[in-house]
Write a protein that holds these residues in place. Structure first.
Motif, short mmCIF file in Angstrom:
data_model
loop_
_atom_site.label_atom_id
_atom_site.label_comp_id
_atom_site.label_asym_id
_atom_site.label_seq_id
_atom_site.Cartn_x
_atom_site.Cartn_y
_atom_site.Cartn_z
N VAL A 76 63.23 16.27 -23.61
CA VAL A 76 63.97 15.28 -24.41
C VAL A 76 64.30 14.08 -23.52
N GLY A 77 64.88 14.35 -22.36
CA GLY A 77 65.22 13.27 -21.44
C GLY A 77 63.99 12.56 -20.92
N SER A 78 62.97 13.35 -20.57
CA SER A 78 61.77 12.76 -20.00
C SER A 78 61.06 11.86 -21.00
N ALA A 79 60.94 12.34 -22.23
CA ALA A 79 60.25 11.56 -23.26
C ALA A 79 61.04 10.30 -23.59
N ALA A 80 62.37 10.42 -23.61
CA ALA A 80 63.20 9.25 -23.90
C ALA A 80 63.05 8.20 -22.79
N ALA A 81 62.76 8.67 -21.58
CA ALA A 81 62.55 7.74 -20.47
C ALA A 81 61.14 7.16 -20.47
N GLY A 82 60.33 7.57 -21.44
CA GLY A 82 59.00 6.96 -21.60
C GLY A 82 57.85 7.79 -21.07
N ALA A 83 58.10 9.05 -20.75
CA ALA A 83 57.03 9.91 -20.21
C ALA A 83 56.23 10.56 -21.33
N ARG A 84 54.92 10.73 -21.10
CA ARG A 84 54.11 11.57 -22.00
C ARG A 84 54.39 13.01 -21.61
N CYS A 85 54.88 13.79 -22.57
CA CYS A 85 55.42 15.11 -22.25
C CYS A 85 54.63 16.24 -22.91
N TYR A 86 54.60 17.39 -22.23
CA TYR A 86 53.90 18.55 -22.76
C TYR A 86 54.68 19.84 -22.50
N SER A 87 54.63 20.73 -23.47
CA SER A 87 55.12 22.08 -23.26
C SER A 87 54.23 23.04 -24.05
N ALA A 88 54.44 24.33 -23.81
CA ALA A 88 53.72 25.37 -24.56
C ALA A 88 54.63 26.57 -24.65
N THR A 89 54.59 27.24 -25.80
CA THR A 89 55.40 28.44 -25.95
C THR A 89 54.88 29.27 -27.12
#
Lengths: 404, 181
Positions: A76-89
């Motif tokens: 959430v924080g990373s994407a709000a700072a403009g990062a392209r983000c990935y997770s898997a679960t």
């Protein structure tokens, strides 16, 4: 346009599904990855960790966390700072993210997350069905389901393309059947870096957290404004419908591969009986349809590739001329005794002029195998519905009565 | 399409064997698919792994119930698992054993073949790891894949001396079984 696959073996490698996904993530050039390992998603994050350790993903941070809740919160924080983000679960991990899922979509953060679909506890079960992701259908995430390794790999890039579109800005889940796809080895073209660079531009969000230009994400919205935030999220989902088609078409132009955007139809044109399904089961049904066609049975397949936003118009057009439709679901809404694909398809036909008998058959829960015979029996039963009407609207198709 | 089931014990590399076989078949110009019997990966426990080989892309995702070929890495499994289950009448069951095929009383019309893979592995590799050896035996007994493709798949997975030794063991098992065929 029908499904178009690469059969150029020189470009293909035999790889595991999890590796194919990890590789696809790598070539999409993420800036932040955060995930917590859970079966059967584990190989994806192991492979990504290996890429990071080997320095194969530049300009990227892998944040280790103590739970899935933290993994998605970090994004959430990373994407709000403009990062392209990935997770898997998967499964319990996804359910633990439930609260954060709403935050990600509410803040309009285009995170992409692979779900290695697995049943939910209790009783504990590590095998495949769709209960985990279907249970998150109202959280405001785009949901797409892949049929094979090539598709889940390519879908990763398509998901970023759609999620990051300025008219969408919503997170996306790309769903692959746990074990059945995550642990299978088969030939595919590992997503090509040069073509991905052409297809997927760098992520340049309109609004980001920046100390020089302070903004607030996910701020308080009282009754005077909350409804409008939700309205705009729905509007973004509406916008995603054509964008998903465009992303698939543009992918075809650059990569030469196509699986449909919202849906894919197989032998539906003159079909009396149409089977609807999502995920890897689609492949088995293609084989069954071919066998039935060879015997003169007019059966067809409607693959639902995008479940959120729900492609009601596309589905309606695909099934309107059938004599009977059977929706197959690897999930159940307890207390309704229906799977979601059935419920939502049926609901989307009401108040329209389309009047096709439709039944729901729940199948393959908790990893119960789905042999061709199970599908053939469902088709046989569907023939009876054409001649004498619906007897049972929704039920399990592979229940073991002897265990009850 | 040809379907293969591999029986072994956790730690014997049954899943690896299924994957290598899929890789070898692909190198031969076929399409292939390999997958484990999910979730039972405990050392010593009976495990199964599967490979499909076809000249067309493989779409089927169900488990394998009527295999064309069965590979048994550990003959003591026969006492606890119906290794012959679903075997086709014209199929082949390859057992790692120093006994003769007629010493096995299995409920099947499939042809039983034996190969002392453990001895080959000990002689050539120096360790009783039989999964790659049995792939060589499979190639020799069935002709479904080329020995050279198995060798390449094995060398692709295991580098250096271990790869060389495994490749040598593959070839040895192949030659033995190809004579038998």
């Amino acid at each position: 346009m029908t499904v178009i696959r690469t059969l150029d073996k020189d470009k293909m490698d035999v790889a595991e599904g999890s590796y194919a996904v990890a590789h696809a993530v790598k070539v999409c050039r993420p800036n932040v990855i955060s995930a917590y390992p859970i079966t059967p998603q584990t190989h994806i994050v192991e492979d990504l960790s290996q890429f990071m350790a080997d320095g194969e993903i530049s300009n990227c941070e892998y944040i280790n966390v103590e739970s899935e809740f933290s993994a998605l919160s970090a994004l959430v924080g990373s994407a709000a700072a403009g990062a392209r983000c990935y997770s898997a679960t998967t499964s319990q991990g996804l359910e633990l993210m439930h609260e954060v899922l709403f935050n990600v979509s509410g803040m309009r953060l285009p995170v992409v997350m692979t779900i290695a679909n697995r049943a939910v506890s209790a009783p504990i079960n590590i095998w495949n069905d769709h209960q985990d992701s279907i249970s998150q259908r109202d959280t405001g995430w785009i949901q797409m389901y892949a049929e094979d390794l090539q598709e889940i790999s390519d879908m990763t890039a398509q998901a970023y393309k759609v999620a990051e579109d300025k008219d969408v800005m919503m997170p996306a889940m790309t769903c692959m059947d746990g074990f059945i796809l995550s642990h299978v080895y088969e030939p595919l073209v590992l997503l090509e870096q040069d073509l991905v660079d052409e297809y997927l531009p760098a992520y340049e969000p309109e609004f980001t957290l920046d100390p020089k230009n302070p903004l607030t994400f996910g701020a308080f919205a009282d009754p005077t404004a909350y409804t409008e935030f939700r309205y705009l999220q729905q509007q973004a989902m509406d916008n995603a419908l054509p964008k998903i088609e465009e992303a698939a078409n543009e992918f075809y132009e650059i990569f030469g591969r196509y699986y449909g955007g919202l849906i894919d139809e197989y032998e539906t044109e003159d079909a009396d009986i149409i089977l609807m399904a999502m995920g890897s089961l689609v492949g088995t049904i293609r084989d069954v349809v071919d066998k039935l066609r060879a015997k003169g049975v007019k059966a067809g397949l409607l693959k639902v590739r995008t479940f959120r936003p729900f492609p009601a118009e596309a589905i309606k057009n695909a099934i309107k001329d059938a004599k009977v439709v059977v929706a197959l679901d690897k999930n159940i809404s307890l207390g309704l005794n229906e799977g979601s694909l059935f419920t939502e398809t049926k609901a989307s036909l009401y108040n329209t002029k389309v009047d096709v008998p439709i039944v729901g058959r729940m199948i393959g829960h908790g990893g119960r195998d789905i042999p061709e015979k199970t599908i053939e029996d469902i088709v046989e039963e569907a023939k009876g519905i054409i001649s004498s009407g619906i007897n049972t609207e929704s039920k399990y198709a592979d229940l073991k009565e002897e265990l009850l | 399409m040809k379907e293969i089931r591999i029986h072994g014990r956790g730690g014997q590399g049954s899943v690896t064997a299924a994957e290598l076989l899929a890789g070898a078949a692909f190198e031969d110009g076929q399409f292939s698919q390999a997958f484990p019997a999910f979730g039972v990966e405990r050392r010593g426990a009976p495990v199964q792994a599967f490979t499909r080989i076809s000249d067309a892309p493989i779409r089927l995702r169900s488990q394998i119930y009527e295999p064309d070929y069965i590979i048994v890495q550990d003959p003591t499994l026969i006492e606890v698992v119906d290794v012959e289950s679903g075997a086709k009448d014209d199929g082949i069951i390859i057992i790692n054993s120093d006994f003769a095929p007629e010493d096995f009383d299995l409920d099947t019309n499939a042809r039983i073949m034996t190969v002392n893979a453990t001895k080959i592995a000990l002689d050539v590799i120096g360790r009783p790891i039989v999964n790659t050896v049995l792939l060589g035996a499979f190639a020799g007994a069935t002709g479904e894949v080329r020995a050279s493709s198995i060798v390449n798949a094995v060398k692709g997975r295991f580098s250096g001396k271990i790869g060389e030794k495994n490749a040598e063991a593959v070839q040895k098992a192949y030659d033995l079984m190809a004579e038998d065929k």
